[in-house]
Design a protein around this motif. Structure first.
Motif, short mmCIF file in Angstrom:
data_model
loop_
_atom_site.label_atom_id
_atom_site.label_comp_id
_atom_site.label_asym_id
_atom_site.label_seq_id
_atom_site.Cartn_x
_atom_site.Cartn_y
_atom_site.Cartn_z
N GLN A 11 108.94 47.53 -27.37
CA GLN A 11 107.59 47.92 -27.40
C GLN A 11 106.99 48.26 -28.76
N VAL A 12 108.32 49.03 -29.61
CA VAL A 12 107.65 49.64 -30.87
C VAL A 12 107.72 48.09 -31.57
N ARG A 13 108.56 47.21 -31.55
CA ARG A 13 108.45 46.09 -32.60
C ARG A 13 107.18 45.21 -32.56
N CYS A 51 104.42 46.56 -31.32
CA CYS A 51 103.21 47.27 -31.16
C CYS A 51 102.21 46.78 -32.12
N GLU A 52 100.96 46.99 -31.50
CA GLU A 52 99.71 46.93 -32.23
C GLU A 52 98.84 47.90 -31.96
N ARG A 53 99.15 49.05 -31.69
CA ARG A 53 98.40 50.35 -31.23
C ARG A 53 97.42 50.92 -32.38
N ARG A 67 96.11 50.45 -36.78
CA ARG A 67 95.88 49.36 -37.90
C ARG A 67 97.05 49.37 -38.80
N LEU A 68 97.99 50.11 -38.74
CA LEU A 68 99.17 50.01 -39.58
C LEU A 68 99.98 48.96 -39.20
N SER A 69 99.68 48.13 -37.91
CA SER A 69 100.32 46.80 -37.56
C SER A 69 99.97 45.93 -38.57
N LEU A 119 108.69 59.11 -37.32
CA LEU A 119 107.45 59.81 -36.55
C LEU A 119 106.54 58.58 -36.50
N VAL A 120 106.12 58.07 -37.64
CA VAL A 120 105.54 56.89 -37.64
C VAL A 120 106.32 55.48 -38.12
N LYS A 121 106.19 54.57 -36.99
CA LYS A 121 107.25 53.45 -37.12
C LYS A 121 106.94 52.17 -38.13
S1 SF4 Z 1 102.29 52.98 -36.68
FE1 SF4 Z 1 100.87 52.14 -34.95
S2 SF4 Z 1 101.31 50.01 -34.99
FE2 SF4 Z 1 103.15 50.81 -35.81
S3 SF4 Z 1 104.40 51.17 -33.96
FE3 SF4 Z 1 103.42 53.06 -34.44
S4 SF4 Z 1 101.61 53.00 -33.25
FE4 SF4 Z 1 102.23 50.75 -33.27
#
Ligand code: SF4
Length: 193
Positions: A22-24, A26-28, A30-32, A94-96
């Protein structure tokens, strides 16, 4: 955080496999759009210590591994001085996804990505969580419903969870004069177990 459901090694691995996928993908947030890799946690899934850093740096984003850049070298040095083997620890962010230009994380990025950290804590069930730096410490405190001030090197027990905030190794890249003091704080990690 709710009451933990205890998982054996196999159950942990299976749950992490699902979570990491799910992490790899993820596009939740804009960091994606600017990342190369979203990095799930890595390390010993039966670890008693979980390290929570802020986010992958440029090198980590390219290499798809945590702490392979300059901060990683400092962290290795701190662990070595403190007699701690990296193999015994589970590490996550914390932020992936990488924060472009090392900018600060935004509130919604912490909130959206923080649910992955919730899940990692629930799966790994560490005896002690050591957040590195102010953002990670604040986020971990909030997960355990505490608004205590962040003091690096001060052990807290919140809702039965040991939390030991430490300064981020990157801080030593800018202020090497704090090295001895920082090593002493890292050394205490072992004594809490
Ligand atoms: S930083 Fe944003 S896009 Fe990246 S894993 Fe976390 S929620 Fe998803």
């Amino acid at each position: 955080m709710g009451a933990p459901i205890y998982l054996n090694h196999l159950e942990k691995q299976e749950s992490l496999d699902v979570l990491n996928y799910q992490v790899r993908s993820c596009e939740r947030c804009r960091l994606s759009l600017t990342r190369k890799h979203a990095l799930p946690g890595e390390g010993n899934i039966d670890a008693r210590i979980m390290i929570v850093a802020l986010s992958p740096g440029t090198k980590e984003n390219l290499a798809n591994r945590m702490f392979v850049g300059p901060s990683g070298k400092v962290l290795e040095k701190l662990f070595h001085a403190a007699g701690i083997s990296r193999e015994l620890i589970f590490m996550t962010n914390l932020v992936k996804c990488m924060l472009p230009g090392n900018r600060k994380p935004e509130k919604n990025e912490i909130e959206l990505c923080g649910t992955f950290l919730d899940d990692e804590i629930s799966i790994i069930q560490p005896e002690l969580i050591a957040p590195l730096g102010h953002y990670a410490a604040r986020a971990v405190f909030q997960k355990f419903h505490s608004d205590a001030p962040v003091r690096f090197g001060e052990l807290l027990q919140i809702d039965g969870q040991k939390i030991y905030p430490l300064s981020h190794p990157a801080a030593l890249l800018y202020n090497p004069s704090f090295e001895t003091e920082t090593i002493e704080k890292y050394k205490k990690l072992k004594t809490f177990l």
